[in-house]
Scaffold this motif. Structure first.
Motif, short mmCIF file in Angstrom:
data_model
loop_
_atom_site.label_atom_id
_atom_site.label_comp_id
_atom_site.label_asym_id
_atom_site.label_seq_id
_atom_site.Cartn_x
_atom_site.Cartn_y
_atom_site.Cartn_z
N MET A 1 0.84 -1.18 0.00
CA MET A 1 0.00 0.00 0.00
C MET A 1 0.89 1.25 0.00
N LYS A 2 0.45 2.25 -0.70
CA LYS A 2 1.20 3.50 -0.82
C LYS A 2 1.33 4.21 0.53
N THR A 3 2.52 4.74 0.78
CA THR A 3 2.77 5.51 2.00
C THR A 3 2.18 6.91 1.82
N ASN A 4 1.28 7.30 2.73
CA ASN A 4 0.61 8.59 2.65
C ASN A 4 0.66 9.23 4.03
N ILE A 5 1.82 9.80 4.37
CA ILE A 5 2.03 10.33 5.72
C ILE A 5 2.20 11.85 5.74
N GLY A 6 1.85 12.50 4.64
CA GLY A 6 1.92 13.95 4.59
C GLY A 6 3.28 14.50 4.21
N ILE A 7 4.16 13.65 3.70
CA ILE A 7 5.47 14.08 3.21
C ILE A 7 5.57 13.58 1.78
N SER A 8 5.96 14.45 0.88
CA SER A 8 6.02 14.06 -0.53
C SER A 8 6.99 12.90 -0.75
N GLU A 9 6.76 12.15 -1.80
CA GLU A 9 7.65 11.04 -2.16
C GLU A 9 9.07 11.55 -2.37
N GLU A 10 9.21 12.68 -3.03
CA GLU A 10 10.53 13.24 -3.28
C GLU A 10 11.26 13.54 -1.96
N ASN A 11 10.55 14.14 -1.01
CA ASN A 11 11.16 14.45 0.28
C ASN A 11 11.47 13.19 1.08
N ARG A 12 10.58 12.21 1.02
CA ARG A 12 10.84 10.95 1.72
C ARG A 12 12.06 10.25 1.13
N GLU A 13 12.24 10.36 -0.16
CA GLU A 13 13.41 9.78 -0.82
C GLU A 13 14.69 10.48 -0.36
N LYS A 14 14.66 11.80 -0.26
CA LYS A 14 15.83 12.55 0.19
C LYS A 14 16.17 12.22 1.64
N VAL A 15 15.15 12.09 2.47
CA VAL A 15 15.37 11.72 3.87
C VAL A 15 15.94 10.30 3.95
N THR A 16 15.41 9.41 3.12
CA THR A 16 15.91 8.03 3.10
C THR A 16 17.38 8.00 2.72
N ASP A 17 17.80 8.81 1.77
CA ASP A 17 19.21 8.86 1.38
C ASP A 17 20.09 9.24 2.57
N ILE A 18 19.65 10.21 3.34
CA ILE A 18 20.39 10.63 4.54
C ILE A 18 20.42 9.51 5.56
N LEU A 19 19.27 8.90 5.79
CA LEU A 19 19.18 7.82 6.78
C LEU A 19 19.97 6.59 6.36
N ALA A 20 20.01 6.30 5.07
CA ALA A 20 20.77 5.13 4.59
C ALA A 20 22.25 5.30 4.89
N LYS A 21 22.77 6.51 4.70
CA LYS A 21 24.18 6.78 5.02
C LYS A 21 24.42 6.67 6.53
N LEU A 22 23.46 7.16 7.30
CA LEU A 22 23.58 7.05 8.75
C LEU A 22 23.52 5.59 9.19
N LEU A 23 22.65 4.81 8.58
CA LEU A 23 22.57 3.38 8.91
C LEU A 23 23.90 2.70 8.61
N ALA A 24 24.49 3.02 7.49
CA ALA A 24 25.80 2.46 7.15
C ALA A 24 26.85 2.85 8.19
N LYS A 72 9.44 3.19 8.14
CA LYS A 72 8.27 3.99 8.54
C LYS A 72 7.94 5.07 7.52
N ILE A 73 8.94 5.56 6.82
CA ILE A 73 8.66 6.61 5.82
C ILE A 73 8.50 6.02 4.42
N GLY A 74 8.38 4.69 4.35
CA GLY A 74 7.97 4.06 3.11
C GLY A 74 9.06 3.56 2.18
N HIS A 75 10.26 3.36 2.69
CA HIS A 75 11.35 2.88 1.85
C HIS A 75 11.99 1.64 2.47
N TYR A 76 12.88 1.01 1.72
CA TYR A 76 13.60 -0.16 2.21
C TYR A 76 15.00 0.24 2.64
N ALA A 77 15.44 -0.36 3.73
CA ALA A 77 16.77 -0.07 4.26
C ALA A 77 17.84 -0.87 3.51
#
Length: 158
Positions: A1-24, A72-77
């Motif tokens: 199901m599509k993630t609809n949490i009030g943050i655009s897909e583009e912004n969620r993608e940018k946040v995921t990029d930051i979080l992915a580096k932090l996870l690493a 939680k923001i709709g992406h895979y780690a």
């Protein structure tokens, strides 16, 4: 199901990029803390062996919480060692001795690097990417790394 949490897909993608580096970074720091725990030698072996064990257990939880935030923001780690090595800001190399001082100094450097990485991105995540939840999450994580850095710094103070 599509993630609809009030943050655009583009912004969620940018946040995921930051979080992915932090996870690493968290995973590399976890591994380096395990190395300290496993390979430590010296008169303070037992005390520092337990100390490093407490730290790697905490860092393992940090990594898990970052991965869950990505979900939680709709992406895979990212979840391979190759991914982590490609994404991390940290070096997996260690050139010190197997003493508590050398391990502690190296781990402190990495905690400080993670603290700076998080601090530099919290405002952007909250303001530009409209993700106050992740900014709040990162504030808490920042505080935990600051506490660990303080403990590491205090153990090698002269």
């Amino acid at each position: 199901m599509k993630t609809n949490i009030g943050i655009s897909e583009e912004n969620r993608e940018k946040v995921t990029d930051i979080l992915a580096k932090l996870l690493a970074d968290e995973f590399v720091l976890y591994t380096k803390t395990l190395r300290a725990h496993w390979n430590l030698e010296g008169h303070d072996f037992h005390t520092k062996h337990v100390f490093f064990e407490e730290h790697y257990n905490a860092i393992k939880e940090f990594a898990d919480s970052v991965a869950e935030r990505i979900r939680k923001i709709g992406h895979y780690a990212p979840a391979t060692l190759g991914d982590f090595l490609n994404l991390t800001h940290l070096s997996e190399k260690y050139e010190g001795n197997n003493t508590s001082h050398d391990f502690t100094a190296a781990l402190l450097e990495d905690h400080d690097a993670i603290i700076q990485y998080i601090r530099q991105r919290i405002g952007t995540i909250e303001t530009d990417f409209k993700d106050v939840g992740t900014a709040d999450f990162l504030t808490g994580l920042l505080q935990q790394h600051e506490e660990m850095a303080w403990m590491l710094r205090a153990t090698i103070a002269k």
